[in-house]
Design an enzyme around this catalytic site. Structure first.
Site, PDB file in Angstrom:
ATOM      1  N   THR A 468       1.001  -1.232  -0.035  1.00  7.34           N
ATOM      2  CA  THR A 468      -0.127   0.096   0.061  1.00  7.34           C
ATOM      3  C   THR A 468       0.879   1.331  -0.015  1.00  7.34           C
ATOM      4  O   THR A 468       0.326   2.433   0.036  1.00  7.34           O
ATOM      5  CB  THR A 468      -0.940  -0.077   1.433  1.00  7.34           C
ATOM      6  N   ARG A 612      -7.217  14.415   3.348  1.00  8.10           N
ATOM      7  CA  ARG A 612      -6.105  14.951   2.999  1.00  8.10           C
ATOM      8  C   ARG A 612      -5.474  13.432   2.245  1.00  8.10           C
ATOM      9  O   ARG A 612      -5.311  12.478   2.703  1.00  8.10           O
ATOM     10  CB  ARG A 612      -5.086  15.189   3.876  1.00  8.10           C
ATOM     11  N   GLU A 690      -9.909   0.403   0.421  1.00  8.90           N
ATOM     12  CA  GLU A 690     -11.281  -0.320   0.422  1.00  8.90           C
ATOM     13  C   GLU A 690     -12.431   0.463  -0.351  1.00  8.90           C
ATOM     14  O   GLU A 690     -13.339  -0.080  -0.623  1.00  8.90           O
ATOM     15  CB  GLU A 690     -11.513  -0.937   1.665  1.00  8.90           C
TER      16      GLU A 690
END
Length: 731
Positions: A468, A612, A690
Site C-alpha cells: 500500500t 487529505r 477499500e
C-alpha cells in the site's frame, strides 16, 4: 516517555502550513527498486542455517474426529524428519482485534482441507510427499451440512430498525423488493502464506507474512503459552494480504512448534491450493433489498436483509449492510442478518468486508428504483443524502458524496436518464452505470518513534506494508514535518521490537500509524522551536533550515546529538460525536455482445473524497486496485464448493477467475477531491484502500442493464447468464 494522544476535538491543519511541499505528492516507493530486482526478502526468502521444511497435512473428511495418525506409514520415506501433531496450531488463540483465524478444538474436523498436522523434511519435496502419503484414520460424521441455503443451524442477529416500517411502505408511490446473491470469494494474495520460525534460546523469531504485528505477537504467544516479550515477528515486506493475513495462521504456529521441538529453524509455505482450501474466504451472500419512495423520489423506507455463512463457534459475521445504514436517509429503516452454520472453510475479512458485497446489491437495487421512478440515478442519490447518520444520529464529518456524484457526472459525460438498449454499435450494446461509494473511516491505536540527527531522520514502528506504500507515506510525513528532503528519511517497519502500530487492514493503516509518526515529529518540532527561540506556530522547517521569530539556523546546529520522540494515538470523543467515512462515486461504460453475452468494460471513473491525500500515486494505485476488484466481483469471481463435501473446487488461479489485463480498460480514471476531515485524525486524512471496491461492481451491473435491458442478480454476470437473460427477454 510516550503519552497517548486522544482525538477529542477537531484538529488544526498543520500540514497545510508546512513548507517542505512533499506531503500529497506522487512520490515513488523507496523500496521499489528492491522489489523489482528481487532483493526484497519476503517471509519464505529467509533461509537460516539448518533450515528444515514443513508441509501441512489436511483433513480429507468434512466433519468428524481424528481417530489416529500412522506416523510409521512414512517412516521409511527418504528425507522425512518428523510428524508434528499439536492441537495448538489448529486452534484459534485469543485474537484481540484480528479475530480472523478458525477455531477447531482438539481432534475435531470442521471442514474438508482443515490443517491437522505438519510433516517436516530435509527438503520441501520430502515434506510434501510425506504429507500426501501420511495415513490418517477418522471417525467421520455423516451429518455435515455444507449448503448455506439449506443449513438447519442458523442464527439471527439483532435487527437494526427505526421508524414505522408498515406506515412508510403503505404511503409509498413506488417500491422495489429484489434479491441479489453473491458467491464466496478469496483474497489470493500474490505471496502465499509463509513463515520461518527460529528459536534463539527461549525467544521465538518468526519471519512471517502478517498484516497486524502488534496483535499477531500476542496471538502466537498465546498459542504457544509464552510471554509476548519472548516473541519477535519480522515482516518487512508482504506480498498482499487483503484481510487473509490479519490473524496468525496454522503455517506460523506449526512452524514455531516444530522448530522448538526439533531444535532447528522450520519453514512452512502454503501452496496456492492450500491457501484456497484452508485460509479464510469471503462468505457468499443472499441479500434482500427493499426501497419505498414517494413520487418525487424521496425514500420513505430502506430495508436490507442478508444471509451469510460461517463455521459454528466462529464470531465473525460479514457486515453486509454496513454502508446501507448511513448512505441514504428514510423515515423507516430495517436491517437484519442471518448466519447459516456450515462445514466450509471459515469465513472472515476479505478486502472491504461488508461494503464489497453489500453495496453491489444495494446500489444495484437503487438503480432499479430509479428506473421504476423514471428518474436519473444520479439525481435520485443526491435527493436522498441524509443530514445526519440515519441510525446513530451522529453528525457526519467531512462528507463529499454529493460533490463526488456531481463532479463524476460532469467528468464522465453523464447524460442523465437514458432508455436501456438505446445505444448500439454493430453486435455490441452500449450502456452507462453509476453507483455511490462509501467505506467507514477508523482510527486504531498506534505508536511510532522518530529520530532526528544531523544525518537525517529515521521512522520506527512495527507497521506493515502490504503493498500500500507505507514506506513512502511515512517518509513523506516525517520529511514534511521536519523540513527534510525525503531522501534524508529512512523508514523501519515490520519488527515487533519497534513501537506497536495499528497494522494494515480496514483502510486505517496509513492514517492511524501515520498520525503517530506525525505526532512524534510534532514533538521534535516543538523542541526545535524552543532551541531556535520561537513558538511552534511560528516555526518553519524547509530543506534542513529552521526559521522563526527573525532567527534562522541549520537543523544540524540545533541538534546536540540525536533527538528522539515517541508518540501514540487512539480514538477519542470525535468518534462519538461524528461519523467519519470516505465517500465516492463510480461511473462505468460497458459493451455487451448481443450474441455471446460477453461484457467488455470500456471505461471507468472513480471520484473520491478521502480527506487529505498523503501520497497521490499510492492512493491512486489503491483506488484503481479496488476498482479492478469491483470488475472481478461483477463479472468473474466465483469460489465454487463441492455440494457433497463442501470442499473448494476452484482452488487455484487457473480455475478461480480474476480480472486479467484484457478485462480492464485503459481508460481507468481516478480523481480525488480537495478535502480535509478535521475529526478523523491530526492529518485530516482518511482511508482509501477499500473505498475503490465499494460500489464499483454495482456501477458495472447497472451499466449492463442500461446496455441491454436485463438485470443479473445472481453474480457474477457471466456470459451464459446474460445469454439466458437476453433470450428470456425476447420470448
Amino acid at each position: 516517555m510516550t503519552r497517548t494522544f486522544r482525538m477529542d476535538e477537531a484538529q488544526p491543519r498543520l500540514l497545510d502550513d508546512t513548507a517542505q511541499g512533499v506531503i500529497g505528492t506522487p512520490m515513488d516507493r523507496p523500496e521499489g527498486p528492491l522489489k523489482v530486482t528481487g532483493k526484497a526478502a519476503y517471509a519464505a526468502d529467509n533461509l537460516p542455517e539448518g533450515l528444515a521444511h514443513g508441509a501441512l497435512v489436511r483433513a480429507t473428511i468434512t466433519r468428524g474426529r481424528i481417530a489416529g495418525i500412522d506416523e510409521d506409514s512414512i517412516a521409511d520415506l527418504p528425507g522425512v524428519i518428523a510428524v508434528i501433531r499439536d492441537d495448538r496450531f489448529v486452534r484459534n488463540p485469543a485474537q484481540g482485534m484480528a479475530d480472523e483465524a478458525p477455531v477447531q478444538p482438539g481432534d475435531r474436523i470442521d471442514y474438508h482441507g482443515q490443517p491437522i498436522a505438519l510433516v517436516v523434511g530435509e527438503s520441501y519435496e520430502a515434506a510434501r510427499d510425506g504429507a500426501l502419503r501420511l495415513k490418517v484414520r477418522y471417525d467421520e460424521d455423516a451429518g455435515a451440512e455444507v449448503d448455506p441455503a439449506t443449513a438447519s443451524e442458523t442464527e439471527d442477529g439483532d435487527p437494526t430498525e427505526s421508524g414505522d416500517w408498515d406506515k412508510a411502505v403503505a404511503g409509498a408511490t413506488v417500491s422495489v423488493d429484489v434479491t441479489y446473491t453473491t458467491p464466496a470469494q478469496v483474497s489470493a494474495a500474490m505471496e502465499p502464506h509463509a513463515a520461518v520460525a527460529e528459536w534463539k534460546a527461549d525467544r521465538l523469531v518468526l519471519r512471517g507474512s502478517q498484516q497486524m504485528l502488534r496483535f499477531n505477537r500476542n496471538e502466537i504467544a498465546d498459542s504457544l503459552g509464552i510471554d509476548p516479550e519472548d516473541v519477535q515477528i519480522l515482516s518487512p515486506y508482504i506480498g498482499g494480504g487483503f484481510g487473509s493475513k490479519l490473524g496468525i495462521g496454522s503455517e506460523a504456529v506449526s512452524a514455531a512448534i516444530a522448530a522448538r521441538e526439533l531444535g532447528r529453524p522450520v519453514r512452512v509455505v502454503m501452496t496456492r491450493q492450500t491457501v484456497f482450501d484452508a485460509v479464510l474466504r469471503r462468505t457468499e451472500t443472499e441479500q434482500r433489498v427493499r426501497f419505498a419512495a414517494d413520487g418525487e423520489g424521496r425514500l420513505l423506507a430502506i430495508g436490507h436483509d442478508d444471509r451469510i455463512s460461517n463455521l459454528r463457534d466462529e464470531e465473525f459475521a460479514e457486515p453486509v449492510s454496513s454502508a446501507s445504514q448511513f448512505l441514504y436517509g428514510a423515515d423507516a429503516l430495517l436491517f437484519r442478518q442471518t448466519v447459516a452454520r456450515v462445514h466450509r472453510t471459515p469465513a472472515g475479512s476479505v478486502r472491504a468486508p461488508g461494503e464489497a458485497v453489500g453495496m453491489i446489491a444495494f446500489e444495484s437495487a437503487m438503480d432499479e428504483l430509479a428506473e421504476a421512478l423514471e428518474m436519473c440515478p444520479v439525481q435520485l442519490r443526491l435527493k436522498n443524502i441524509p443530514e445526519k447518520h440515519p441510525v446513530t444520529g451522529q453528525d457526519f464529518s467531512a462528507r463529499a458524496l454529493a460533490e463526488c456524484l456531481k463532479t463524476g457526472a460532469d467528468r464522465f459525460g453523464w447524460p442523465g436518464r437514458t432508455v436501456p438498449g438505446s445505444r448500439r454499435e454493430g453486435d455490441w450494446m452500449i450502456g452507462l452505470g453509476v453507483a455511490s461509494a462509501a467505506r467507514p473511516n477508523m482510527l486504531v491505536k498506534a505508536a511510532a518513534r522518530v529520530r532526528l540527527s544531523a544525518e537525517g531522520a529515521v521512522v520506527e514502528t512495527d507497521m506493515t506494508d502490504i503493498g500500500t506504500g507505507t514506506y513512502a507515506i511515512f517518509a513523506q510525513i516525517a520529511a514534511e514535518m521536519l523540513g527534510l528532503p525525503t531522501g534524508k528519511v529512512s523508514v523501519r517497519l515490520g519488527d515487533t521490537d519497534l513501537p506497536g502500530a495499528s497494522g494494515s487492514g480496514g483502510s486505517f493503516g496509513a492514517s492511524s500509524s501515520g498520525s503517530a509518526v506525525f505526532l512524534a515529529a510534532r514533538k521534535i518540532r516543538e523542541t526545535l522551536a524552543g532551541k531556535l527561540g520561537c513558538s511552534p506556530e511560528d516555526l518553519t522547517l524547509r530543506d534542513g533550515i529552521a526559521r522563526g521569530a527573525n532567527h534562522e539556523a541549520a537543523l544540524s546546529d540545533l541538534l546536540d546529538g540525536e533527538l528522539v520522540e515517541e508518540a501514540e494515538i487512539e480514538e477519542g470523543k470525535t468518534a462519538e460525536s461524528h461519523f467519519s467515512s470516505g465517500f465516492g462515486a463510480h461511473f462505468a461504460e460497458v459493451a455487451v455482445n448481443a450474441w455471446t453475452g460477453e461484457v467488455r468494460v470500456r471505461r471507468m471513473l472513480g471520484v473520491f473524497g478521502i480527506g487529505r491525500v498523503l501520497n497521490e500515486k499510492t492512493a491512486r494505485s489503491q483506488a484503481v486496485g479496488g476498482m479492478v476488484w469491483g470488475v472481478g466481483s461483477a463479472l468473474h469471481e466465483d469460489l465454487v464448493h463441492d455440494p457433497r463435501t463442501g470442499h473448494v473446487v476452484t482452488r487455484d488461479l487457473a480455475n478461480y477467475h480474476v480480472a486479467a489485463h484484457a478485462d480492464i480498460p485503459a481508460d481507468m480514471q481516478v480523481e480525488f477531491l480537495e478535502e480535509r476531515d478535521d475529526q478523523a485524525n491530526p492529518m485530516q486524512s482518511k482511508g482509501v484502500g477499500e473505498l475503490g471496491i465499494s460500489g464499483s461492481g454495482a456501477a458495472i451491473l447497472n451499466a449492463i442493464h442500461n446496455a441491454c435491458g436485463v438485470r443479473i442478480r445472481d453474480l457474477p454476470a457471466t456470459p451464459d447468464k446474460l445469454v439466458a437473460a437476453l433470450e428470456a427477454a425476447t420470448e
